[in-house]
Design a protein around this motif. Structure first.
Motif, short mmCIF file in Angstrom:
data_model
loop_
_atom_site.label_atom_id
_atom_site.label_comp_id
_atom_site.label_asym_id
_atom_site.label_seq_id
_atom_site.Cartn_x
_atom_site.Cartn_y
_atom_site.Cartn_z
N MET A 1 26.07 25.71 33.06
CA MET A 1 25.78 26.45 34.27
C MET A 1 26.94 27.38 34.64
O MET A 1 26.72 28.52 35.02
N LEU A 2 28.17 26.88 34.55
CA LEU A 2 29.32 27.68 34.91
C LEU A 2 29.43 28.92 34.02
O LEU A 2 29.75 30.01 34.50
N GLN A 3 29.15 28.76 32.72
CA GLN A 3 29.20 29.91 31.82
C GLN A 3 28.13 30.94 32.19
O GLN A 3 28.37 32.13 32.13
N GLU A 4 26.95 30.48 32.59
CA GLU A 4 25.90 31.40 33.02
C GLU A 4 26.35 32.19 34.25
O GLU A 4 26.12 33.40 34.33
N LEU A 5 26.98 31.52 35.21
CA LEU A 5 27.50 32.21 36.39
C LEU A 5 28.58 33.21 36.00
O LEU A 5 28.63 34.33 36.53
N GLN A 6 29.45 32.81 35.08
CA GLN A 6 30.51 33.71 34.62
C GLN A 6 29.90 34.96 33.99
O GLN A 6 30.36 36.08 34.23
N ASP A 7 28.86 34.78 33.19
CA ASP A 7 28.19 35.92 32.56
C ASP A 7 27.59 36.86 33.61
O ASP A 7 27.67 38.08 33.48
N VAL A 8 26.99 36.29 34.66
CA VAL A 8 26.42 37.11 35.74
C VAL A 8 27.52 37.91 36.43
O VAL A 8 27.38 39.11 36.67
N ILE A 9 28.63 37.27 36.74
CA ILE A 9 29.73 37.96 37.42
C ILE A 9 30.34 39.02 36.52
O ILE A 9 30.63 40.14 36.98
N ASN A 10 30.54 38.73 35.26
CA ASN A 10 31.07 39.74 34.34
C ASN A 10 30.13 40.95 34.26
O ASN A 10 30.57 42.10 34.28
N GLU A 15 28.65 46.48 35.87
CA GLU A 15 27.60 47.37 36.39
C GLU A 15 28.06 48.15 37.63
O GLU A 15 27.79 49.33 37.74
N VAL A 16 28.73 47.48 38.56
CA VAL A 16 29.13 48.16 39.80
C VAL A 16 30.50 48.81 39.70
O VAL A 16 30.88 49.59 40.57
N GLY A 17 31.26 48.48 38.67
CA GLY A 17 32.55 49.13 38.45
C GLY A 17 33.67 48.65 39.36
O GLY A 17 34.67 49.34 39.51
N VAL A 18 33.49 47.49 39.95
CA VAL A 18 34.56 46.90 40.77
C VAL A 18 34.64 45.41 40.45
O VAL A 18 33.66 44.80 40.04
N PRO A 19 35.81 44.82 40.65
CA PRO A 19 35.93 43.39 40.40
C PRO A 19 35.03 42.59 41.35
O PRO A 19 34.85 42.95 42.51
N THR A 20 34.43 41.55 40.83
CA THR A 20 33.59 40.68 41.65
C THR A 20 33.96 39.23 41.41
O THR A 20 34.57 38.88 40.40
N VAL A 31 33.81 31.42 40.05
CA VAL A 31 34.01 32.26 38.87
C VAL A 31 34.40 33.65 39.36
O VAL A 31 34.08 34.05 40.48
N PHE A 32 35.10 34.40 38.49
CA PHE A 32 35.49 35.75 38.87
C PHE A 32 35.57 36.63 37.63
O PHE A 32 35.81 36.14 36.53
N GLY A 33 35.35 37.92 37.86
CA GLY A 33 35.40 38.89 36.79
C GLY A 33 36.82 39.38 36.57
O GLY A 33 37.75 38.98 37.28
N PRO A 34 37.00 40.25 35.58
CA PRO A 34 38.33 40.77 35.28
C PRO A 34 38.85 41.65 36.42
O PRO A 34 38.09 42.36 37.07
N TYR A 35 40.15 41.56 36.65
CA TYR A 35 40.81 42.35 37.70
C TYR A 35 42.00 43.08 37.11
O TYR A 35 42.72 42.54 36.29
#
Length: 104
Positions: A1-10, A15-20, A31-35
């Motif tokens: 589940m955590l990997q699925e959430l990480q994939d969504v955040i990445n 897609e939006v071009g900002v860290p999430t 989970v968090f995307g790249p910053y």
């Protein structure tokens, strides 16, 4: 589940071009995307490193109704807390009603 959430955040970050990031109702990081270091304020840095957010920040966010929001909410910058402005988008499980855990 955590990997699925990480994939969504990445994917969202790309897609939006900002860290999430995705947090729980207490604003603890899940989970968090790249910053890029230039994009991180001190509050976000603490949330990422410690996976928690100070109470004063939870109160600041709570002032803007994120605990019951059903649409994106813009949180203004707060220089006193070294907090950059951000947009908070509520994401709740369908089986869970909004929980008011913020103090105002």
């Amino acid at each position: 589940m955590l990997q699925e959430l990480q994939d969504v955040i990445n994917g969202t970050s790309a897609e939006v071009g900002v860290p999430t990031s995705l947090t729980d109702t207490r604003l603890n990081s899940l989970v968090f995307g790249p910053y890029d270091d230039a994009e991180i304020d001190s509050v976000r840095r603490q949330a990422l490193l410690l996976r928690s957010t100070p109470e004063c920040v939870r109160e600041w966010f709570g002032r803007y109704g994120i605990d019951t929001a059903t649409a994106p909410v813009r949180i203004p910058a707060d220089p006193e807390r070294e907090l950059a402005s951000r947009v908070v988008v509520p994401a709740r499980r369908a089986s869970s009603p909004p929980v008011d855990e913020f103090t105002h």
